[in-house]
Scaffold this motif. Structure first.
Motif, PDB file in Angstrom:
ATOM      1  N   ILE A 149      -8.150  -9.741   2.687  1.00  0.00           N
ATOM      2  CA  ILE A 149      -6.988 -10.583   2.966  1.00  0.00           C
ATOM      3  C   ILE A 149      -7.022 -11.102   4.403  1.00  0.00           C
ATOM      4  N   ASN A 150      -7.327 -10.232   5.354  1.00  0.00           N
ATOM      5  CA  ASN A 150      -7.293 -10.593   6.770  1.00  0.00           C
ATOM      6  C   ASN A 150      -8.378 -11.575   7.187  1.00  0.00           C
ATOM      7  N   ILE A 151      -9.471 -11.657   6.437  1.00  0.00           N
ATOM      8  CA  ILE A 151     -10.518 -12.618   6.821  1.00  0.00           C
ATOM      9  C   ILE A 151     -10.481 -13.880   5.967  1.00  0.00           C
ATOM     10  N   GLY A 152      -9.413 -14.056   5.202  1.00  0.00           N
ATOM     11  CA  GLY A 152      -9.220 -15.341   4.545  1.00  0.00           C
ATOM     12  C   GLY A 152      -9.480 -15.386   3.060  1.00  0.00           C
ATOM     13  N   PHE A 153      -9.325 -14.281   2.363  1.00  0.00           N
ATOM     14  CA  PHE A 153      -9.421 -14.284   0.906  1.00  0.00           C
ATOM     15  C   PHE A 153      -8.020 -14.135   0.334  1.00  0.00           C
ATOM     16  N   GLU A 154      -7.855 -14.616  -0.883  1.00  0.00           N
ATOM     17  CA  GLU A 154      -6.625 -14.383  -1.623  1.00  0.00           C
ATOM     18  C   GLU A 154      -6.971 -13.599  -2.871  1.00  0.00           C
ATOM     19  N   GLN A 155      -6.042 -12.773  -3.311  1.00  0.00           N
ATOM     20  CA  GLN A 155      -6.268 -12.013  -4.528  1.00  0.00           C
ATOM     21  C   GLN A 155      -5.831 -12.853  -5.708  1.00  0.00           C
ATOM     22  N   LEU A 156      -6.734 -13.038  -6.659  1.00  0.00           N
ATOM     23  CA  LEU A 156      -6.442 -13.835  -7.854  1.00  0.00           C
ATOM     24  C   LEU A 156      -6.132 -12.974  -9.068  1.00  0.00           C
ATOM     25  N   GLY A 157      -6.558 -11.728  -9.061  1.00  0.00           N
ATOM     26  CA  GLY A 157      -6.330 -10.886 -10.225  1.00  0.00           C
ATOM     27  C   GLY A 157      -6.710  -9.448  -9.964  1.00  0.00           C
ATOM     28  N   GLY A 158      -6.539  -8.654 -10.996  1.00  0.00           N
ATOM     29  CA  GLY A 158      -6.866  -7.242 -10.913  1.00  0.00           C
ATOM     30  C   GLY A 158      -5.639  -6.413 -10.613  1.00  0.00           C
ATOM     31  N   HIS A 159      -5.875  -5.219 -10.126  1.00  0.00           N
ATOM     32  CA  HIS A 159      -4.786  -4.304  -9.797  1.00  0.00           C
ATOM     33  C   HIS A 159      -3.995  -4.829  -8.598  1.00  0.00           C
ATOM     34  N   GLU A 160      -2.785  -4.352  -8.468  1.00  0.00           N
ATOM     35  CA  GLU A 160      -1.953  -4.697  -7.316  1.00  0.00           C
ATOM     36  C   GLU A 160      -2.300  -3.779  -6.139  1.00  0.00           C
ATOM     37  N   ARG A 161      -2.141  -4.286  -4.918  1.00  0.00           N
ATOM     38  CA  ARG A 161      -2.433  -3.492  -3.725  1.00  0.00           C
ATOM     39  C   ARG A 161      -1.655  -2.183  -3.729  1.00  0.00           C
ATOM     40  N   GLU A 162      -0.410  -2.224  -4.173  1.00  0.00           N
ATOM     41  CA  GLU A 162       0.448  -1.046  -4.172  1.00  0.00           C
ATOM     42  C   GLU A 162      -0.127   0.088  -5.028  1.00  0.00           C
ATOM     43  N   GLU A 163      -0.951  -0.240  -6.001  1.00  0.00           N
ATOM     44  CA  GLU A 163      -1.533   0.785  -6.863  1.00  0.00           C
ATOM     45  C   GLU A 163      -2.530   1.673  -6.118  1.00  0.00           C
ATOM     46  N   ILE A 164      -3.008   1.205  -4.980  1.00  0.00           N
ATOM     47  CA  ILE A 164      -3.952   2.002  -4.191  1.00  0.00           C
ATOM     48  C   ILE A 164      -3.346   3.351  -3.829  1.00  0.00           C
ATOM     49  N   ASP A 165      -2.057   3.376  -3.547  1.00  0.00           N
ATOM     50  CA  ASP A 165      -1.411   4.604  -3.085  1.00  0.00           C
ATOM     51  C   ASP A 165      -1.311   5.682  -4.160  1.00  0.00           C
ATOM     52  N   THR A 166      -1.280   5.285  -5.417  1.00  0.00           N
ATOM     53  CA  THR A 166      -1.046   6.274  -6.478  1.00  0.00           C
ATOM     54  C   THR A 166      -2.176   6.383  -7.492  1.00  0.00           C
ATOM     55  N   ALA A 167      -3.118   5.470  -7.464  1.00  0.00           N
ATOM     56  CA  ALA A 167      -4.157   5.429  -8.507  1.00  0.00           C
ATOM     57  C   ALA A 167      -5.092   6.621  -8.426  1.00  0.00           C
ATOM     58  N   ASP A 168      -5.334   7.219  -9.583  1.00  0.00           N
ATOM     59  CA  ASP A 168      -6.348   8.272  -9.683  1.00  0.00           C
ATOM     60  C   ASP A 168      -7.481   7.795 -10.592  1.00  0.00           C
ATOM     61  N   HIS A 169      -7.691   6.488 -10.586  1.00  0.00           N
ATOM     62  CA  HIS A 169      -8.713   5.855 -11.413  1.00  0.00           C
ATOM     63  C   HIS A 169      -9.357   4.726 -10.616  1.00  0.00           C
ATOM     64  N   ASN A 170     -10.404   4.157 -11.177  1.00  0.00           N
ATOM     65  CA  ASN A 170     -11.047   3.018 -10.534  1.00  0.00           C
ATOM     66  C   ASN A 170     -10.076   1.843 -10.481  1.00  0.00           C
ATOM     67  N   LEU A 171     -10.206   1.041  -9.425  1.00  0.00           N
ATOM     68  CA  LEU A 171      -9.376  -0.153  -9.271  1.00  0.00           C
ATOM     69  C   LEU A 171     -10.270  -1.373  -9.196  1.00  0.00           C
ATOM     70  N   GLU A 172      -9.865  -2.450  -9.866  1.00  0.00           N
ATOM     71  CA  GLU A 172     -10.620  -3.699  -9.835  1.00  0.00           C
ATOM     72  C   GLU A 172      -9.787  -4.772  -9.143  1.00  0.00           C
ATOM     73  N   PHE A 173     -10.451  -5.587  -8.324  1.00  0.00           N
ATOM     74  CA  PHE A 173      -9.799  -6.677  -7.623  1.00  0.00           C
ATOM     75  C   PHE A 173     -10.655  -7.934  -7.743  1.00  0.00           C
ATOM     76  N   PHE A 174      -9.999  -9.070  -7.802  1.00  0.00           N
ATOM     77  CA  PHE A 174     -10.646 -10.370  -7.928  1.00  0.00           C
ATOM     78  C   PHE A 174     -10.154 -11.213  -6.759  1.00  0.00           C
ATOM     79  N   PHE A 175     -11.063 -11.474  -5.802  1.00  0.00           N
ATOM     80  CA  PHE A 175     -10.729 -12.223  -4.596  1.00  0.00           C
ATOM     81  C   PHE A 175     -11.464 -13.560  -4.565  1.00  0.00           C
ATOM     82  N   GLN A 176     -10.837 -14.536  -3.933  1.00  0.00           N
ATOM     83  CA  GLN A 176     -11.476 -15.825  -3.693  1.00  0.00           C
ATOM     84  C   GLN A 176     -11.147 -16.250  -2.271  1.00  0.00           C
ATOM     85  N   LYS A 177     -12.181 -16.726  -1.555  1.00  0.00           N
ATOM     86  CA  LYS A 177     -11.954 -17.224  -0.210  1.00  0.00           C
ATOM     87  C   LYS A 177     -11.001 -18.409  -0.293  1.00  0.00           C
ATOM     88  N   LEU A 178      -9.996 -18.433   0.583  1.00  0.00           N
ATOM     89  CA  LEU A 178      -9.019 -19.513   0.571  1.00  0.00           C
ATOM     90  C   LEU A 178      -9.719 -20.864   0.655  1.00  0.00           C
TER      91      LEU A 178
END
Length: 166
Positions: free
Chosen positions: A131-160
């Motif tokens: 996010i800080n270097i200029g990508f946006e999240q287009l799909g996958g898990h929500e950032r908030e899930e990082i705090d509670t997830a006990d499973h793999n997380l998938e994220f889909f990013f695209q450079k702005l």
């Protein structure tokens, strides 16, 4: 290489040089010979899969992502899908020129590395770096899930602005 692919016998790691690679040997598992059972992390291999007797160690060539791209003359990656069984932490939790070469990234952040708190922290660092270097999240898990997830997380990013016509 249009219409094809290239195979490389190496591991993308956090440093250049030879690295140990652990290959799971238990042929009784239903998922043998899955690559998800192979790793560069000996501690993880031993703790997850029942001791050192279940693994063979081989020494392989290791390269940073930057070194790999430079050596192969790659200056742009349109789509990168990375699912590398925990090695993503050593690759993406660091600075590098590769960040500027990425367009779209689909990444799986795995469980099993370090303590629950260490895993939560490194997942936040990697997500926030995108996010800080200029990508946006287009799909996958929500950032908030990082705090509670006990499973793999998938994220889909695209450079702005990537791939968009002006």
């Amino acid at each position: 290489m249009p219409g094809g692919y290239r195979h490389f016998n190496l591991a993308i790691t956090s440093k250049d040089g030879e690295v140990p690679f652990y290959i799971y040997n238990d042929r009784t598992r239903l998922d043998f010979p899955s690559s998800k059972l192979n790793t560069v992390d000996k501690e993880y291999a031993v703790s997850r899969f029942g001791g050192e007797k279940n693994f063979s160690e081989v020494i392989v060539k290791g390269m940073t992502f930057d070194s790999f791209l430079k050596e192969n003359g790659i200056d742009k990656i349109d789509i990168l899908m990375i699912n590398c069984e925990g090695a993503e932490y050593g690759i993406f939790d660091q600075d590098g020129e590769f960040w500027q070469k990425l367009g779209i990234v689909i990444i799986t952040l795995h469980t099993g590395w370090g303590t629950k708190e260490q895993l939560r922290q490194i997942r936040h660092r990697i997500y926030d770096r995108f996010i800080n270097i200029g990508f946006e999240q287009l799909g996958g898990h929500e950032r908030e899930e990082i705090d509670t997830a006990d499973h793999n997380l998938e994220f889909f990013f695209q450079k702005l602005g990537y791939g968009r016509q002006a």
